[in-house]
Write an enzyme that holds these catalytic residues in place. Structure first.
Site, PDB file in Angstrom:
ATOM      1  N   LYS A   1       7.179 -10.880 -10.406  1.00  0.00           N
ATOM      2  CA  LYS A   1       6.482 -11.118  -9.142  1.00  0.00           C
ATOM      3  C   LYS A   1       6.585 -12.607  -8.843  1.00  0.00           C
ATOM      4  O   LYS A   1       6.739 -13.422  -9.770  1.00  0.00           O
ATOM      5  CB  LYS A   1       5.004 -10.735  -9.292  1.00  0.00           C
ATOM      6  CG  LYS A   1       4.297 -10.447  -8.007  1.00  0.00           C
ATOM      7  CD  LYS A   1       4.411  -8.989  -7.591  1.00  0.00           C
ATOM      8  CE  LYS A   1       3.777  -8.737  -6.249  1.00  0.00           C
ATOM      9  NZ  LYS A   1       3.851  -7.324  -5.867  1.00  0.00           N
TER      10      LYS A   1
ATOM     11  N   GLY B   1      -7.705   5.278   6.073  1.00  0.00           N
ATOM     12  CA  GLY B   1      -6.588   4.486   6.590  1.00  0.00           C
ATOM     13  C   GLY B   1      -5.672   5.392   7.406  1.00  0.00           C
ATOM     14  O   GLY B   1      -5.476   6.566   7.064  1.00  0.00           O
TER      15      GLY B   1
ATOM     16  N   GLY C   1      -2.622   3.978   8.566  1.00  0.00           N
ATOM     17  CA  GLY C   1      -1.469   3.078   8.677  1.00  0.00           C
ATOM     18  C   GLY C   1      -0.171   3.800   8.368  1.00  0.00           C
ATOM     19  O   GLY C   1      -0.068   5.023   8.518  1.00  0.00           O
TER      20      GLY C   1
ATOM     21  N   VAL D   1       1.582   4.470   5.510  1.00  0.00           N
ATOM     22  CA  VAL D   1       1.644   5.483   4.449  1.00  0.00           C
ATOM     23  C   VAL D   1       0.871   6.729   4.887  1.00  0.00           C
ATOM     24  O   VAL D   1       1.365   7.860   4.799  1.00  0.00           O
ATOM     25  CB  VAL D   1       1.071   4.936   3.120  1.00  0.00           C
ATOM     26  CG1 VAL D   1       0.995   6.033   2.079  1.00  0.00           C
ATOM     27  CG2 VAL D   1       1.935   3.787   2.606  1.00  0.00           C
ATOM     28  N   ALA D   2      -0.351   6.510   5.402  1.00  0.00           N
ATOM     29  CA  ALA D   2      -1.206   7.632   5.791  1.00  0.00           C
ATOM     30  C   ALA D   2      -0.539   8.482   6.873  1.00  0.00           C
ATOM     31  O   ALA D   2      -0.625   9.705   6.862  1.00  0.00           O
ATOM     32  CB  ALA D   2      -2.544   7.105   6.283  1.00  0.00           C
TER      33      ALA D   2
HETATM   34  P1  NAD Z   1      -0.919  -0.437   6.756  1.00  0.00           P
HETATM   35  O1  NAD Z   1      -1.368  -1.842   6.977  1.00  0.00           O
HETATM   36  O2  NAD Z   1       0.124   0.153   7.628  1.00  0.00           O
HETATM   37  O3  NAD Z   1      -2.193   0.544   6.834  1.00  0.00           O
HETATM   38  C1  NAD Z   1      -3.439   0.254   6.288  1.00  0.00           C
HETATM   39  C2  NAD Z   1      -4.475   0.743   7.292  1.00  0.00           C
HETATM   40  O4  NAD Z   1      -5.762   0.683   6.691  1.00  0.00           O
HETATM   41  C3  NAD Z   1      -4.548  -0.122   8.556  1.00  0.00           C
HETATM   42  O5  NAD Z   1      -4.342   0.709   9.680  1.00  0.00           O
HETATM   43  C4  NAD Z   1      -5.961  -0.713   8.525  1.00  0.00           C
HETATM   44  O6  NAD Z   1      -6.531  -0.851   9.787  1.00  0.00           O
HETATM   45  C5  NAD Z   1      -6.688   0.339   7.692  1.00  0.00           C
HETATM   46  N1  NAD Z   1      -7.922  -0.129   7.069  1.00  0.00           N
HETATM   47  C6  NAD Z   1      -8.188  -1.329   6.504  1.00  0.00           C
HETATM   48  N2  NAD Z   1      -9.438  -1.348   6.036  1.00  0.00           N
HETATM   49  C7  NAD Z   1      -9.974  -0.135   6.286  1.00  0.00           C
HETATM   50  C8  NAD Z   1     -11.249   0.464   6.041  1.00  0.00           C
HETATM   51  N3  NAD Z   1     -12.224  -0.203   5.439  1.00  0.00           N
HETATM   52  N4  NAD Z   1     -11.449   1.732   6.443  1.00  0.00           N
HETATM   53  C9  NAD Z   1     -10.488   2.419   7.072  1.00  0.00           C
HETATM   54  N5  NAD Z   1      -9.251   1.912   7.328  1.00  0.00           N
HETATM   55  C10 NAD Z   1      -9.015   0.647   6.957  1.00  0.00           C
HETATM   56  O7  NAD Z   1      -0.505  -0.358   5.209  1.00  0.00           O
HETATM   57  P2  NAD Z   1       0.377   0.742   4.488  1.00  0.00           P
HETATM   58  O8  NAD Z   1       1.761   0.250   4.383  1.00  0.00           O
HETATM   59  O9  NAD Z   1       0.100   2.078   5.071  1.00  0.00           O
HETATM   60  O10 NAD Z   1      -0.233   0.670   3.021  1.00  0.00           O
HETATM   61  C11 NAD Z   1      -1.476   1.260   2.709  1.00  0.00           C
HETATM   62  C12 NAD Z   1      -1.844   0.967   1.267  1.00  0.00           C
HETATM   63  O11 NAD Z   1      -0.838   1.459   0.400  1.00  0.00           O
HETATM   64  C13 NAD Z   1      -1.974  -0.526   0.931  1.00  0.00           C
HETATM   65  O12 NAD Z   1      -2.967  -0.675  -0.051  1.00  0.00           O
HETATM   66  C14 NAD Z   1      -0.616  -0.871   0.342  1.00  0.00           C
HETATM   67  O13 NAD Z   1      -0.690  -1.968  -0.525  1.00  0.00           O
HETATM   68  C15 NAD Z   1      -0.321   0.404  -0.409  1.00  0.00           C
HETATM   69  N6  NAD Z   1       1.115   0.645  -0.649  1.00  0.00           N
HETATM   70  C16 NAD Z   1       1.950   0.764   0.424  1.00  0.00           C
HETATM   71  C17 NAD Z   1       3.294   1.027   0.203  1.00  0.00           C
HETATM   72  C18 NAD Z   1       4.245   1.214   1.357  1.00  0.00           C
HETATM   73  O14 NAD Z   1       5.347   1.708   1.140  1.00  0.00           O
HETATM   74  N7  NAD Z   1       3.869   0.865   2.580  1.00  0.00           N
HETATM   75  C19 NAD Z   1       3.791   1.138  -1.098  1.00  0.00           C
HETATM   76  C20 NAD Z   1       2.915   1.027  -2.178  1.00  0.00           C
HETATM   77  C21 NAD Z   1       1.563   0.771  -1.924  1.00  0.00           C
END
Ligand code: NAD
Length: 370
Positions: free
Chosen positions: A80, A180, A182, A184-185
């Site tokens: 990292k 969430g 975002g 992933v969701a």
């Molecule tokens: P993203 O930023 O697209 O989505 C995260 C969402 O969470 C945002 O829409 C934000 O508004 C919402 N959020 C923040 N705080 C909140 C709360 N208290 N209640 C409800 N919603 C809330 O991020 P992502 O890429 O979808 O990643 C989501 C998680 O997965 C993160 O923790 C990230 O580190 C982890 N992750 C992502 C990936 C990837 O491929 N994108 C890979 C491994 C881990």
């Protein structure tokens, strides 16, 4: 901070401090373990309060990457980097190209990617100085957005938990609370919805929820209501540290399976708390390893179908983690560490016999040699 003692405590191989006057770069690259292959992990840009905070973070995160890659079955080690600075005001071409030079100087022992505070564009500057970088855009031959593969891994990992709890992996008719909305969701919900699950969703940002509702149907709840939903599965896909003293006592869920990083606020305490409540927790770094699988694929010439296929293995990995947890009567987050350490010892041991990272590691092995 006692630097060598910290490295020894976490088992690090090498820590590199990078400083450059012209660009203002101050960075630390931590290579935790290369027993399985070159150390891969993202570069975080953060305005750390102190140098010690930055060093602590990079040591902790790089070690996490070793475990993540080992459990996912990848031929990669853990590394990292952190760049100390404000990502909203201090980013520029010179900074990232200078950082790229430092990465290049490690000759492939460390491969970088984007992380909190850095993005595809920054990695493209890094790419101008080194080929030891992943997570670049599809247009430049990279893997682009990892979220579809991450989400698919979370989905199959959730099914593995369902199989353990209810004797079959179907999610049809199951109530699932998704925190969430975002990247992933969004993809995760599409899988869940097409399987016939009943979804409850929340996000701090209304538009994010709206976007998800363009392709699926779900009940929308307020952010602070999500922990109280009477659902069988909770899927955290937003923040870390949401499994804590306040949230866990509210849970009526039987399974926690989501993509967010560092879900347990206090690993030992809250991992055990979930186990004692009979809640099956899919360890975050196992179930969200699709993201790493995706960038690792870039090293072999990216193909999303192959990355998806590899992410499917998360089903069996989660099952193995659960079996270890059951056999040893330990929480699942400790069982996944055991599984990772087993592979590090076994496969890492073979590597030592041949004393180089060449051989059957394909392009990854090649990268190590150059
Ligand atoms: P993203 O930023 O697209 O989505 C995260 C969402 O969470 C945002 O829409 C934000 O508004 C919402 N959020 C923040 N705080 C909140 C709360 N208290 N209640 C409800 N919603 C809330 O991020 P992502 O890429 O979808 O990643 C989501 C998680 O997965 C993160 O923790 C990230 O580190 C982890 N992750 C992502 C990936 C990837 O491929 N994108 C890979 C491994 C881990």
């Amino acid at each position: 901070m006692l630097y060598f003692e910290s490295m020894e405590k976490y088992g690090h191989e090498q820590v590199v401090f990078c400083i450059n006057k012209e660009s203002g770069l101050r960075a630390i690259i931590a290579i935790h373990d290369t027993a399985l292959g070159p150390a891969l992990g993202g570069t975080r840009m953060w305005n750390y309060k102190s140098f010690d905070d930055a060093l602590n973070d990079v040591l902790r995160l790089s070690r996490g990457m070793t475990y993540k890659a080992a459990v996912a079955g990848l031929n990669l080690g853990g590394g990292k980097a952190v760049i100390i600075g404000d990502s909203s005001t201090q980013k520029n071409e010179l900074l990232f190209r200078t950082f790229g030079k430092f990465v290049d100087g490690l000759g492939g022992r460390y491969i970088t990617a984007e992380d909190v505070g850095t993005d595809v564009k920054d990695m493209e500057y890094v790419r101008m100085e080194t080929r030891y970088v992943t997570g670049i855009s599809k247009a430049l031959g990279g893997s682009g957005d990892p979220s579809p593969v991450t989400a698919y891994g979370v989905y199959v990992g959730m099914k593995a938990c369902a199989h353990e709890k209810w004797g079959n992996d179907s999610l049809r008719g199951r109530k699932i609370a998704v925190q969430g909305a975002g990247q992933v969701a969004r993809y995760l919900c599409e899988h869940l919805y097409s399987e016939g699950a009943e979804i409850y969703i929340t996000d701090l940002v209304e538009d994010k929820v709206k976007r998800v509702l363009e392709t699926i149907k779900a009940h929308v709840v307020k952010p602070d209501e999500i922990y109280d939903i009477d659902a069988s599965i909770f899927s955290p896909n937003a923040l870390g540290a949401i499994l804590n003293d306040k949230s866990i006592p509210k849970f009526k869920f039987e399974i926690v399976a989501g993509g967010a990083n560092n879900q347990l606020e206090d690993e030992d305490k809250h991992g055990k708390m979930l186990m004692d409540k009979g809640i099956l927790y899919a360890p975050d770094y196992v179930i969200n390893s699709g993201g790493l699988i995706n960038v690792a694929n870039e090293l072999e010439g990216y193909r999303q179908d192959r990355a998806m296929k590899q992410a499917e293995a998360i089903f069996e990995i989660v099952k193995r983690v659960i079996k270890i947890a059951n056999d040893q009567k330990i929480p699942t987050h400790l069982a996944s560490n055991t599984l990772a350490e087993e592979r590090l010892n076994q496969i890492g041991g073979i590597r030592k016999i041949f004393s180089s990272h060449s051989g059957s590691y394909g392009r990854i092995g090649e990268l190590m040699k150059h």
